[in-house]
Enzyme design. Structure first.
Site, PDB file in Angstrom:
ATOM      1  N   ASP A  93      46.118 -15.912  33.481  1.00  0.00           N
ATOM      2  CA  ASP A  93      44.786 -17.026  32.674  1.00  0.00           C
ATOM      3  C   ASP A  93      44.056 -17.426  33.223  1.00  0.00           C
ATOM      4  OD1 ASP A  93      47.551 -18.243  31.691  1.00  0.00           O
ATOM      5  OD2 ASP A  93      48.406 -18.460  32.671  1.00  0.00           O
ATOM      6  N   GLU A  94      43.914 -16.882  34.985  1.00  0.00           N
ATOM      7  CA  GLU A  94      42.544 -17.080  35.252  1.00  0.00           C
ATOM      8  C   GLU A  94      41.556 -15.874  34.974  1.00  0.00           C
ATOM      9  OE1 GLU A  94      44.439 -17.942  40.396  1.00  0.00           O
ATOM     10  OE2 GLU A  94      43.257 -15.941  39.914  1.00  0.00           O
ATOM     11  N   LEU A  95      42.019 -14.680  34.488  1.00  0.00           N
ATOM     12  CA  LEU A  95      41.493 -13.409  34.040  1.00  0.00           C
ATOM     13  C   LEU A  95      40.548 -13.978  32.744  1.00  0.00           C
ATOM     14  CD1 LEU A  95      40.229 -10.822  34.380  1.00  0.00           C
ATOM     15  CD2 LEU A  95      42.324  -9.768  32.639  1.00  0.00           C
TER      16      LEU A  95
END
Length: 292
Positions: A81-83
């Site tokens: 999700d951060e990516l």
């Protein structure tokens, strides 16, 4: 504000699979970055189970993201999700990203091979009811892994590798918002005297970086396609060799069968044992044979 002060205000966000690297490589990297006056953020400051909004806010505050791909990276939906957020900011040219391949090959990440790919497919199955989300994960992995990055393998020296990362981060920070390296010759009085020339040079500099990145992405895609073609060609060669070997074995077996049929004559009584002749001798019996 001098270059050092501006560098402190520019944050570096580190995206990584925590359990695997937190107490080793990442801790050494963060320490080295901070020692060089670079502001670093890693998610150890966030509470477990806290909403991702806080992490996304940290990404939005950052100038550079270091994405550390490791063997177990795709086990974490948080990393993925951060990516996705990092990719969005990068596409908007609001963030620069350096992919770091830690003991995994870039091609493994790009093509989701081995354990890295298997774990991703497990996450994909786990979130199969949210296909838009898993599609964004896949797109982010493909996009970020195709950018110019750094690879750490079994033969790499960790201390030297950390120094290389710090050097690249420093170069990016100095190049951000028109802060070119002092050695580049752009900080003399004549150059700084013209605001218009400065802005034009900054725009050209950014455009050149964008073009280099685009060329690199194309080169990586060509390399990936070439690798797939080579793999298929190799598999075809193996199958062709196996087919030729089996054909030769079959030919040899047929030759042996023809040879045996031409030389050895099998008696009829072996082929039809129920037709074997037997002597018809009378059976002699007497009453005494049936007495107990």
């Amino acid at each position: 504000m001098d270059a050092h002060s501006r560098q402190l205000n520019q944050q570096v966000f580190v995206n990584f699979r925590g359990e695997e690297l937190r107490c080793g490589f990442v801790s050494h990297l963060v320490e080295a970055l901070q020692r060089h006056g670079i502001n670093v953020f890693i998610d150890k400051h966030e509470r477990i189970g806290e909403d991702l909004t806080n992490l996304f806010a940290r990404i939005e505050e950052s100038t550079i993201a270091l994405v550390i791909f490791s063997r177990r990276y795709t086990e974490s939906r948080w990393c993925l999700d951060e990516l996705v957020k990092i990719k969005e900011r990068t596409d908007q040219r609001l963030l620069k990203v350096i992919p770091i391949f830690f003991k995994v090959e870039p091609i493994t990440v790009k093509q989701l091979r081995g354990a890295f790919g298997d774990q991703f497919r497990e996450r994909e199955w786990e979130y199969r009811c949210d296909k838009p989300r898993t599609d964004r994960w896949k797109e982010a992995l493909a996009s970020v892994s195709c950018k110019i990055g750094l690879t750490f393998d079994k033969k790499s020296n960790e201390s030297k590798f950390v120094r290389i990362i710090v050097k690249e981060v420093n170069k990016m920070l100095q190049g951000n918002l028109g802060d070119f390296p002092l050695s580049g010759g752009f900080r003399d009085t004549a150059f700084l005297g013209s605001q218009t020339s400065t802005q034009e040079s900054v725009d050209l500099y950014r455009e050149s970086i964008s073009l280099v990145q685009a060329n690199s992405n194309i080169a990586n895609q060509v390399a990936a396609v070439s690798k797939c073609f080579t793999d298929i060609e190799s598999e075809n060669h193996i199958l062709t060799t196996q087919f030729a070997e089996l054909t030769e074995r079959l030919r040899s077996l047929n030759s042996v069968i023809e040879m045996v049929e031409g030389v050895v004559e099998i008696p009829d009584f072996l082929m039809n044992p129920w037709q074997m002749s037997c002597s018809l001798q009378p059976v002699m019996a007497s009453a005494e044979m049936f007495q107990y």
